[in-house]
Scaffold this active site. Sequence first.
Site, PDB file in Angstrom:
ATOM      1  N   HIS A 246      -4.844  10.004   8.903  1.00  0.00           N
ATOM      2  CA  HIS A 246      -3.650   9.033   8.586  1.00  0.00           C
ATOM      3  C   HIS A 246      -2.645   9.637   8.415  1.00  0.00           C
ATOM      4  CE1 HIS A 246      -7.228   6.587   6.875  1.00  0.00           C
ATOM      5  NE2 HIS A 246      -7.679   7.527   6.427  1.00  0.00           N
TER       6      HIS A 246
HETATM    7  O1  RIB Z   1      -5.503   5.842   2.291  1.00  0.00           O
HETATM    8  C1  RIB Z   1      -5.498   7.182   3.111  1.00  0.00           C
HETATM    9  C2  RIB Z   1      -4.340   7.735   2.179  1.00  0.00           C
HETATM   10  O2  RIB Z   1      -4.801   8.104   0.857  1.00  0.00           O
HETATM   11  C3  RIB Z   1      -3.984   9.202   2.851  1.00  0.00           C
HETATM   12  O3  RIB Z   1      -2.536   9.682   2.721  1.00  0.00           O
HETATM   13  C4  RIB Z   1      -5.070  10.119   2.313  1.00  0.00           C
HETATM   14  O4  RIB Z   1      -4.536  11.426   2.056  1.00  0.00           O
HETATM   15  C5  RIB Z   1      -4.699   9.377   1.083  1.00  0.00           C
HETATM   16  O5  RIB Z   1      -3.619   9.904   0.185  1.00  0.00           O
END
Ligand code: RIB
Length: 320
Positions: A246
């Site tokens: 992500h």
């Molecule tokens: O939902 C994904 C996010 O939540 C990413 O930033 C992961 O590192 C967690 O922080």
Amino acid sequence: MKRKVVLDVDTGTDDAIAVMMAGLAREIDLIGCTTVWGNHGTDETTENTLRVLDLLGRDDVPVRRGLDRPFAPIPFIFEDHVDSAREAIHPHEFPIPRTSERQAEPGAVEWLVETLRAATEPITLVPVAPLTNIAAAITLDPSIVDAVDEIVIMGGAHALGNVTPSAEANIWHDPVAADVVFRAGFERLVLVPLDATHRANVSLGQIARLRELGPVGAAAAELIAQRIRGYNETQPMDEVDTAPIHDALCIAYLLDPEVIDIAPYHVAVDTVSPLTFGKTVVDVAGRSGHKPNAYVALDADAQRFGSLLHGVIAASGPAR
Ligand code: RIB
Ligand code: CA
């Protein structure tokens, strides 16, 4: 001209890849990392961030610890919420050696306010964690948004959820903070939600190629392998043995904006309902009557992202 960037992280496995890309990319001047709770408490998110920068040979990038609890108390106790995925996708066994480097002072929120107040060039904020630090800084001094040319947030979801059926972790952890940020009047707010990140997954084959790129590539490969195992166990992707990275997609966007498809929409956050607490309501049909306050990415180019990830780490040469 290098772009001045501040990364706000809750370093876990995908934050670590984002720190690598931001710390290695020639186009980016990573002026600091601020840490916040989320995947772990700030002891761990700070230590993990320091470890990544040390591995890159980037001890020159200061790390400042931020806040360890939500900007606003959660208005009810979740009776039936289970966040088993977090431990699986962000194991405590962080595959990068310990470092003697320590965080800098002052803390994250004070530093963000001081740095943005003093900025003589635009600064790009990239929060890829709960928005607690950013909301606190805005509350201390709302004028700091004027120093930010673009805020690129990993968070939210239009048609997905990962900690509940309708909410994404970064927003769910602190919806009131997210509401403060969405209302703060940033000149350009880019939201990179699960709808985009889940379309840029990385595979075992790709990490085999990363593993050949020296110590940094090997560490990236192990971090992503942890993620693939965690996703296979808790929320398997349509293509098994792949996982979204992500946070790294936000850095990839800075390097090549075409890696995601964005469009202007109004985004609001549910801060009160037990059923949809933390949901980002993306007004794709323009039914709210509100002007768009964000550019929202609802698609991504997985091949382009994979090439950017590999290219940045390959160009870094052997770490020290
Ligand atoms: O939902 C994904 C996010 O939540 C990413 O930033 C992961 O590192 C967690 O922080
Ligand atoms: Ca994160």
